[in-house]
Design a protein around this motif. Sequence first.
Motif, PDB file in Angstrom:
ATOM      1  N   SER A  40       0.820  -1.199   0.000  1.00 55.45           N
ATOM      2  CA  SER A  40       0.000   0.000   0.000  1.00 55.45           C
ATOM      3  C   SER A  40       0.860   1.257   0.000  1.00 55.45           C
ATOM      4  O   SER A  40       0.514   2.268  -0.632  1.00 55.45           O
ATOM      5  CB  SER A  40      -0.932  -0.006   1.217  1.00 55.45           C
ATOM      6  N   PRO A  97      -9.723  -7.883  -3.323  1.00 54.98           N
ATOM      7  CA  PRO A  97     -10.001  -6.441  -3.380  1.00 54.98           C
ATOM      8  C   PRO A  97      -9.829  -5.871  -4.791  1.00 54.98           C
ATOM      9  O   PRO A  97     -10.582  -4.979  -5.198  1.00 54.98           O
ATOM     10  CB  PRO A  97      -8.967  -5.852  -2.410  1.00 54.98           C
ATOM     11  N   VAL A 131      -7.993   7.401  -5.628  1.00 55.25           N
ATOM     12  CA  VAL A 131      -8.678   6.771  -4.499  1.00 55.25           C
ATOM     13  C   VAL A 131      -8.544   5.250  -4.552  1.00 55.25           C
ATOM     14  O   VAL A 131      -8.244   4.600  -3.546  1.00 55.25           O
ATOM     15  CB  VAL A 131     -10.172   7.175  -4.493  1.00 55.25           C
ATOM     16  N   VAL A 132      -8.765   4.660  -5.728  1.00 57.03           N
ATOM     17  CA  VAL A 132      -8.807   3.195  -5.797  1.00 57.03           C
ATOM     18  C   VAL A 132      -7.420   2.563  -5.763  1.00 57.03           C
ATOM     19  O   VAL A 132      -7.279   1.404  -5.342  1.00 57.03           O
ATOM     20  CB  VAL A 132      -9.567   2.713  -7.052  1.00 57.03           C
ATOM     21  N   THR A 156      -0.747   6.844  -6.422  1.00 57.38           N
ATOM     22  CA  THR A 156      -1.819   7.745  -5.981  1.00 57.38           C
ATOM     23  C   THR A 156      -1.395   9.202  -6.105  1.00 57.38           C
ATOM     24  O   THR A 156      -2.172  10.055  -6.549  1.00 57.38           O
ATOM     25  CB  THR A 156      -2.196   7.437  -4.521  1.00 57.38           C
ATOM     26  N   CYS A 191      -7.573   0.293 -10.965  1.00 53.18           N
ATOM     27  CA  CYS A 191      -7.522  -0.821 -10.015  1.00 53.18           C
ATOM     28  C   CYS A 191      -6.529  -1.872 -10.507  1.00 53.18           C
ATOM     29  O   CYS A 191      -5.686  -2.367  -9.742  1.00 53.18           O
ATOM     30  CB  CYS A 191      -8.906  -1.458  -9.865  1.00 53.18           C
ATOM     31  N   PRO A 209      -4.604   2.826  -3.854  1.00 61.08           N
ATOM     32  CA  PRO A 209      -4.135   2.206  -2.601  1.00 61.08           C
ATOM     33  C   PRO A 209      -5.130   1.225  -2.003  1.00 61.08           C
ATOM     34  O   PRO A 209      -4.744   0.347  -1.227  1.00 61.08           O
ATOM     35  CB  PRO A 209      -3.922   3.409  -1.677  1.00 61.08           C
ATOM     36  N   LEU A 210      -6.429   1.342  -2.354  1.00 60.30           N
ATOM     37  CA  LEU A 210      -7.432   0.479  -1.748  1.00 60.30           C
ATOM     38  C   LEU A 210      -7.251  -0.979  -2.150  1.00 60.30           C
ATOM     39  O   LEU A 210      -7.510  -1.890  -1.356  1.00 60.30           O
ATOM     40  CB  LEU A 210      -8.847   0.952  -2.125  1.00 60.30           C
ATOM     41  N   VAL A 211      -6.803  -1.213  -3.399  1.00 62.42           N
ATOM     42  CA  VAL A 211      -6.673  -2.602  -3.853  1.00 62.42           C
ATOM     43  C   VAL A 211      -5.532  -3.318  -3.142  1.00 62.42           C
ATOM     44  O   VAL A 211      -5.431  -4.546  -3.225  1.00 62.42           O
ATOM     45  CB  VAL A 211      -6.476  -2.671  -5.381  1.00 62.42           C
ATOM     46  N   LEU A 256      -5.060  -2.960   0.223  1.00 65.30           N
ATOM     47  CA  LEU A 256      -5.352  -3.042   1.650  1.00 65.30           C
ATOM     48  C   LEU A 256      -5.541  -4.478   2.128  1.00 65.30           C
ATOM     49  O   LEU A 256      -5.340  -4.775   3.299  1.00 65.30           O
ATOM     50  CB  LEU A 256      -6.602  -2.216   1.970  1.00 65.30           C
ATOM     51  N   GLY A 275     -13.029  -4.204  -6.746  1.00 63.34           N
ATOM     52  CA  GLY A 275     -12.976  -2.812  -7.191  1.00 63.34           C
ATOM     53  C   GLY A 275     -13.237  -2.679  -8.681  1.00 63.34           C
ATOM     54  O   GLY A 275     -13.977  -1.782  -9.123  1.00 63.34           O
TER      55      GLY A 275
END
Length: 412
Positions: free
Chosen positions: A38, A365, A350-351, A45, A224, A353-355, A357, A369
């Motif tokens: 991340s 994830p 936004v997406v 990001t 993503c 770093p989320l993938v 986590l 996404g």
Amino acid sequence: MPVLTVVLALLSFVGPLSTDMYLPAFPRMAADLGTDASGVQLTLTAFLAGMTLGNLVFGPLSDRYGRRRPLLAGSAVCTVATALCAVAPSLGWLITLRLVTGFTAAAGIVIGRAVVADVADGAAAARLLGLLMSLTGIAPIVAPLLGGTAIEGLGWRSVFWTLGAMTALVAVMVVVGVPESLPRDRRRPRGARQLAGSVKEVLSDRAYIGYSLAFTFAFGALFCYIAGSPFLLQNVLGLGVGTSSVAFSGGAVVATVSSAVSARVVGRVAPERVLASGLRAMAAGTAALLAATVADMLSVAACLALLAVVCAGLGLVVGNAAALAIGRVPTAAGTGSALLGTAQNALGAVVAPLVGLGGSDTALPLFAGMAVCAAVAAGAGAWAPRANARRPRDKGKPPAPAEPSDYSEPVG
């Protein structure tokens, strides 16, 4: 016009080169910089956040001052910032420099789309944007291969030296090959009130919003995948650095061919129909990837085949969605292009770093996404033609020839 088309394509190269070329280095960067998946994804990001801000600045600036001067300034600063990334001493410095790089790289993309709106209209604009997408598709094909070779031979920092040299070449091409395309009598007045008026004009068109959302969330699915692909291909599927670079490039080949096909058929087939086909393919492919992951049936062959379906759909979406959106607001093309890019890159920031986590050893994830983004894009694309926006697509712009000879036979 052929020279201008090539330079606009080169400007569009900067974005995918700056993201895709260093993707194979993510695991090594994480180890070298003392961070996790991340953390290293925050460099992506930052780049996307910079592009978000850059779109907001350079689009309206190009409506006020013309296309050429903001484009020259952005290209020059982007070259310097990219080279400095190669000597960044820490993750924090690299994140900061990637923010600056993204901000200035936005100039080429947002102003390039505005130039297309200046010189073409309707189906001609969709064909030209489709052609640019197919040419731009060369970048994500070549970038991971170049990056993987450089990383294994010289380390991850060599990627940024290479990128710096490439952006310098693009800056020179801008000086030589991009004339001013926005006459003074079509430029927007200066001032915050005028800018707010341009933004209000663009956002009051519901069809523009629909097509923009389709474009944005289609790219959300792509971002993503961009952020998660190094860990998917290397950690989940067990591919090596070189093999994962080839696999990523294969998806880019599919998207490029699809974009070229789209550029060929638009004019004989309505852009709205081509867009709808691409959105359906993306939604089906991402849903199947998510289902296979949940059922623990994700083999290498199945994963790559379904990703090819998603990439094929993406190639049909991006050029047509952008042309249909910006075509709604021809009198504020720079602002329309800026808002389009702002939404695109904000969602990507936004997406990304989320993938990561869920850790670096799971694809759940990532595909969740992608599936959500593709579903939203499909819904927006289906709503846009029925949005009943009041503004005619050619308001305030002289009618263009129905079949401009410069773009009637796009290469691809």
